[in-house]
Design a protein around this motif. Structure first.
Motif, PDB file in Angstrom:
ATOM      1  N   PRO A   1      21.040  33.296  31.824  1.00 44.88           N
ATOM      2  CA  PRO A   1      21.190  34.561  32.561  1.00 44.88           C
ATOM      3  C   PRO A   1      21.056  34.359  34.067  1.00 44.88           C
ATOM      4  O   PRO A   1      20.172  33.632  34.531  1.00 44.88           O
ATOM      5  N   CYS A   2      21.936  34.988  34.828  1.00 43.46           N
ATOM      6  CA  CYS A   2      21.895  34.950  36.288  1.00 43.46           C
ATOM      7  C   CYS A   2      22.055  36.379  36.801  1.00 43.46           C
ATOM      8  O   CYS A   2      22.993  37.074  36.396  1.00 43.46           O
ATOM      9  N   PHE A   3      21.154  36.826  37.663  1.00 47.36           N
ATOM     10  CA  PHE A   3      21.266  38.182  38.183  1.00 47.36           C
ATOM     11  C   PHE A   3      20.639  38.258  39.565  1.00 47.36           C
ATOM     12  O   PHE A   3      20.095  37.271  40.078  1.00 47.36           O
ATOM     13  N   ASP A   4      20.717  39.449  40.205  1.00 43.04           N
ATOM     14  CA  ASP A   4      20.265  39.598  41.594  1.00 43.04           C
ATOM     15  C   ASP A   4      19.014  40.459  41.684  1.00 43.04           C
ATOM     16  O   ASP A   4      18.512  40.969  40.679  1.00 43.04           O
ATOM     17  N   ARG A   5      18.519  40.631  42.929  1.00 42.24           N
ATOM     18  CA  ARG A   5      17.289  41.394  43.155  1.00 42.24           C
ATOM     19  C   ARG A   5      17.434  42.852  42.740  1.00 42.24           C
ATOM     20  O   ARG A   5      16.450  43.487  42.343  1.00 42.24           O
ATOM     21  N   ASN A   6      18.651  43.389  42.819  1.00 43.24           N
ATOM     22  CA  ASN A   6      18.857  44.775  42.398  1.00 43.24           C
ATOM     23  C   ASN A   6      18.476  44.969  40.941  1.00 43.24           C
ATOM     24  O   ASN A   6      17.831  45.956  40.571  1.00 43.24           O
ATOM     25  N   GLU A   7      18.891  44.017  40.096  1.00 44.03           N
ATOM     26  CA  GLU A   7      18.560  44.139  38.680  1.00 44.03           C
ATOM     27  C   GLU A   7      17.063  43.980  38.454  1.00 44.03           C
ATOM     28  O   GLU A   7      16.493  44.639  37.580  1.00 44.03           O
ATOM     29  N   VAL A   8      16.410  43.136  39.240  1.00 51.66           N
ATOM     30  CA  VAL A   8      14.956  42.977  39.136  1.00 51.66           C
ATOM     31  C   VAL A   8      14.261  44.299  39.439  1.00 51.66           C
ATOM     32  O   VAL A   8      13.366  44.742  38.705  1.00 51.66           O
ATOM     33  N   ILE A   9      14.689  44.964  40.535  1.00 52.28           N
ATOM     34  CA  ILE A   9      14.075  46.238  40.918  1.00 52.28           C
ATOM     35  C   ILE A   9      14.301  47.297  39.850  1.00 52.28           C
ATOM     36  O   ILE A   9      13.390  48.053  39.479  1.00 52.28           O
ATOM     37  N   ILE A  10      15.516  47.350  39.310  1.00 49.64           N
ATOM     38  CA  ILE A  10      15.821  48.339  38.265  1.00 49.64           C
ATOM     39  C   ILE A  10      14.976  48.091  37.025  1.00 49.64           C
ATOM     40  O   ILE A  10      14.478  49.025  36.387  1.00 49.64           O
ATOM     41  N   ARG A  11      14.774  46.808  36.679  1.00 50.76           N
ATOM     42  CA  ARG A  11      13.942  46.488  35.511  1.00 50.76           C
ATOM     43  C   ARG A  11      12.490  46.895  35.742  1.00 50.76           C
ATOM     44  O   ARG A  11      11.818  47.369  34.818  1.00 50.76           O
ATOM     45  N   ILE A  12      12.004  46.725  36.959  1.00 51.06           N
ATOM     46  CA  ILE A  12      10.629  47.153  37.282  1.00 51.06           C
ATOM     47  C   ILE A  12      10.519  48.665  37.143  1.00 51.06           C
ATOM     48  O   ILE A  12       9.556  49.191  36.566  1.00 51.06           O
ATOM     49  N   PHE A  13      11.499  49.380  37.684  1.00 47.39           N
ATOM     50  CA  PHE A  13      11.504  50.839  37.563  1.00 47.39           C
ATOM     51  C   PHE A  13      11.494  51.247  36.092  1.00 47.39           C
ATOM     52  O   PHE A  13      10.830  52.214  35.708  1.00 47.39           O
ATOM     53  N   ALA A  14      12.249  50.519  35.263  1.00 51.58           N
ATOM     54  CA  ALA A  14      12.311  50.852  33.837  1.00 51.58           C
ATOM     55  C   ALA A  14      10.943  50.666  33.175  1.00 51.58           C
ATOM     56  O   ALA A  14      10.562  51.437  32.292  1.00 51.58           O
ATOM     57  N   GLN A  15      10.192  49.654  33.602  1.00 47.61           N
ATOM     58  CA  GLN A  15       8.851  49.432  33.062  1.00 47.61           C
ATOM     59  C   GLN A  15       7.876  50.510  33.508  1.00 47.61           C
ATOM     60  O   GLN A  15       6.985  50.907  32.758  1.00 47.61           O
ATOM     61  N   ARG A  16       8.038  51.004  34.744  1.00 47.50           N
ATOM     62  CA  ARG A  16       7.068  51.917  35.334  1.00 47.50           C
ATOM     63  C   ARG A  16       7.317  53.385  34.971  1.00 47.50           C
ATOM     64  O   ARG A  16       6.433  54.217  35.099  1.00 47.50           O
ATOM     65  N   ALA A  17       8.529  53.729  34.577  1.00 50.63           N
ATOM     66  CA  ALA A  17       8.879  55.133  34.335  1.00 50.63           C
ATOM     67  C   ALA A  17       7.993  55.732  33.242  1.00 50.63           C
ATOM     68  O   ALA A  17       7.843  55.150  32.165  1.00 50.63           O
ATOM     69  N   GLN A  18       7.414  56.890  33.519  1.00 49.72           N
ATOM     70  CA  GLN A  18       6.519  57.554  32.574  1.00 49.72           C
ATOM     71  C   GLN A  18       7.028  58.938  32.183  1.00 49.72           C
ATOM     72  O   GLN A  18       7.112  59.262  31.008  1.00 49.72           O
ATOM     73  N   THR A  19       7.369  59.757  33.165  1.00 47.62           N
ATOM     74  CA  THR A  19       7.798  61.121  32.868  1.00 47.62           C
ATOM     75  C   THR A  19       9.258  61.145  32.416  1.00 47.62           C
ATOM     76  O   THR A  19      10.002  60.174  32.614  1.00 47.62           O
ATOM     77  N   LYS A  20       9.648  62.273  31.841  1.00 44.13           N
ATOM     78  CA  LYS A  20      11.025  62.414  31.378  1.00 44.13           C
ATOM     79  C   LYS A  20      12.004  62.258  32.531  1.00 44.13           C
ATOM     80  O   LYS A  20      13.053  61.599  32.391  1.00 44.13           O
ATOM     81  N   GLU A  21      11.675  62.846  33.687  1.00 42.31           N
ATOM     82  CA  GLU A  21      12.573  62.768  34.841  1.00 42.31           C
ATOM     83  C   GLU A  21      12.750  61.323  35.303  1.00 42.31           C
ATOM     84  O   GLU A  21      13.870  60.868  35.536  1.00 42.31           O
ATOM     85  N   ALA A  22      11.650  60.587  35.416  1.00 41.51           N
ATOM     86  CA  ALA A  22      11.736  59.199  35.865  1.00 41.51           C
ATOM     87  C   ALA A  22      12.517  58.351  34.875  1.00 41.51           C
ATOM     88  O   ALA A  22      13.320  57.496  35.269  1.00 41.51           O
TER      89      ALA A  22
END
Length: 419
Positions: free
Chosen positions: A99-120
Motif C-alpha cells: 500500500p502507498c498513500f499520502d498524508r491526506n489519507e492519514v488525516i482522514i483515517r485519524i478523523f475516522a478513528q476519532r469521530a464519536q457523534t453522528k454528525e462527525a
C-alpha cells in the motif's frame, strides 16, 4: 492465544517520504500523524527535489530507490508527505507491491478513528468516500472483469469498478442529504442562541495546541483531552462567566493542520461555520512548539478559506509555563507575537487577562454615561444590548456606568453621552 494477541497488537510499519524543504528537515508533522494513527515509523527519506514526471512524480531511479529502502527496513506501506493523484498511487503500488498513500489519507483515517457523534461520523464518511472515489480502480486487478445483469439492476457489461463507483456516488448523495438536515438543526440552535443576545467566542488553532484544555480550565467542561493530534473533532460549546454577572458562549473547535484536505474542509462545513459565525476568536498557539510561528500562519490560511479571517481575534500563547524561564525562547516568541497573551491551561496563568480581553471585546469598554431624564428610554436600550454596572437616577439626569458593544445600534445612539 498469546501469539494471536501479539499479532493483533503489532503496529503497521511504514516508510515515510518527506517533501523537499530548504533545511532538508525530516517530516516531523507526518511522523506525529502516523504515531497518532497507531503506526510505527520504519524509516524516513527526505527528498531534495520532486520532478514533474507523469508516472511517479519523480524519476524511475529515485522511485526504485524509495521502494528498495522501504523493503530493507521491512516496511509494510509507504506514506508520502504531499498529495499524490490516483494514477501515481496506482503506479507506486504496482512498483512497490505494498500500500502507498499520502498524508491526506492519514488525516482522514485519524478523523475516522476519532469521530464519536453522528454528525462527525457522517462528515468523516463523506470525506472518505469523496477521497476514495477517483481511487477505486487501484483496488482492483483481475476483479475489473465484465459482469452482466438484469435490466434495472446493473447494466449489462458493467465492470465491478463501475458498479462500486455508482454505489459510492449514491452513498455520497445520501450522506449529503443527512448532513443538510444536520446543518438545518445547527442553524436552528444558532438562531435560538442569537435570540438570547449572548455573544460567542471560538477557540481556534493548530491541532494539539491545547484548545480543549483551555475550555476545560475556563468553564469546568469535561472535554476529552489527550496529547495527540486531532484528539477531539466535535465542537463543544459552554457558557463562560465574565464581569458584572455577564455570560458568553465559548466553543472548542476542531484543530487545523497544514494542507488540511479540502475533502475534510467541505465535509466539516457545518462544524467550521461555528468558527466563521463567532463574534470573536481566540487563536491558541503552542508556545512550546518550535514550529509555532509556522503553525499560526497555517491557521490564518484556514481561517481565510472558511471566511473567518475578518473576525476580531486575539492570540494566546498557551503552555507558556514550559518556556517562560527560557530567555531565548521568550525573546523569540515576543518578537513573533508581540501582542499575544501569555497563558497556561495547566497553571491557569494569564486567565485574568483572557477574561478582561473577552469582556472588553464582547461586552464593550466600561464607560460612564449621563442622560437627561427625557431620554431615559436609552437606559432600557443599554440594558438590552449591554451591561449596566451601576445606575443612579438624579433630579434631572440618569448616571450610568455600563458596557455597550460597539457593533450595536445602541452604542451609536449613546456614544455622545460618555462623560
Amino acid at each position: 492465544m498469546v501469539e494471536v494477541k501479539l499479532e493483533e497488537e503489532k503496529k503497521v510499519r511504514c516508510f515515510l517520504v518527506g517533501a523537499p524543504n530548504k533545511l532538508n528537515q525530516e517530516p516531523v508533522e507526518l511522523k506525529g500523524l502516523v504515531k497518532t494513527l497507531g503506526m510505527e515509523v520504519a524509516g524516513i527519506l527526505t527528498l531534495t527535489r520532486i520532478e514533474p514526471t507523469p508516472a511517479y512524480g519523480m524519476g524511475t531511479g529515485k522511485a526504485q530507490e524509495i521502494v528498495d529502502r522501504a523493503k530493507e527496513c521491512y516496511a509494510e506501506c509507504i506514506i508520502f508527505d504531499w498529495t499524490i493523484d490516483p494514477s501515481k498511487q496506482r503506479n507506486w503500488e504496482k512498483l512497490a507491491l505494498m500500500p502507498c498513500f499520502d498524508r491526506n489519507e492519514v488525516i482522514i483515517r485519524i478523523f475516522a478513528q476519532r469521530a464519536q457523534t453522528k454528525e462527525a461520523i457522517l462528515q468523516v464518511e463523506l470525506a472518505k468516500l469523496t477521497y476514495s472515489l477517483p481511487r477505486l480502480s487501484h483496488m482492483y486487478g483481475d476483479m475489473a472483469r465484465q459482469r452482466g445483469g438484469a435490466f434495472g439492476n446493473k447494466g449489462s457489461g458493467e465492470t465491478q469498478k463501475e458498479l462500486d463507483r455508482r454505489q459510492v456516488e449514491e452513498k455520497i448523495l445520501q450522506i449529503k442529504k443527512e448532513l443538510e438536515q444536520v446543518a438545518v438543526n445547527r442553524e436552528t440552535q444558532r438562531k435560538q442562541r442569537e435570540r438570547t443576545a449572548i455573544s460567542s467566542c471560538a477557540l481556534v488553532g493548530y491541532t494539539n495546541a491545547g484548545k480543549s484544555s483551555l475550555l476545560n480550565a475556563l468553564t469546568g467542561a469535561d472535554v476529552f483531552v489527550k496529547n495527540e493530534l486531532f484528539a477531539t473533532l466535535d465542537p463543544t460549546t459552554r457558557k463562560l462567566n465574565l464581569a458584572e454577572a455577564s455570560q458568553i458562549l465559548i466553543t472548542d473547535t476542531v484543530g487545523f493542520i497544514s494542507n488540511l484536505p479540502h475533502t475534510l474542509i467541505d465535509a466539516f462545513k457545518s462544524t467550521l461555520e461555528e468558527t466563521a459565525l463567532s463574534d470573536f476568536l481566540l487563536i491558541v498557539v503552542d508556545a512550546n512548539d518550535d514550529y509555532c510561528e509556522f503553525q499560526y500562519n497555517q491557521v490564518l490560511k484556514v481561517l481565510e478559506e472558511i471566511g473567518a479571517n475578518k473576525i476580531p481575534h486575539k492570540v494566546l500563547l498557551n503552555k507558556y509555563d514550559l518556556v517562560k524561564n527560557n530567555l531565548i525562547a521568550v525573546s523569540k516568541l515576543n518578537k513573533a507575537f508581540p501582542d499575544a497573551l501569555h497563558v497556561s491551561a495547566k497553571t491557569q496563568e494569564g486567565f485574568e487577562d483572557i477574561l478582561s480581553c473577552l469582556t472588553e471585546n464582547l461586552l464593550g469598554k466600561l464607560n460612564n454615561y449621563s442622560f437627561p431624564l427625557e431620554q431615559s428610554n436609552l437606559v432600557e436600550l443599554i440594558r438590552k444590548n449591554g451591561t449596566i454596572e451601576s445606575e443612579e437616577w438624579k433630579e434631572t439626569t440618569v448616571e450610568l456606568t455600563a458596557r455597550i458593544k460597539t457593533d450595536t445600534r445602541t452604542y451609536n445612539m449613546t456614544k455622545d453621552f460618555i462623560c
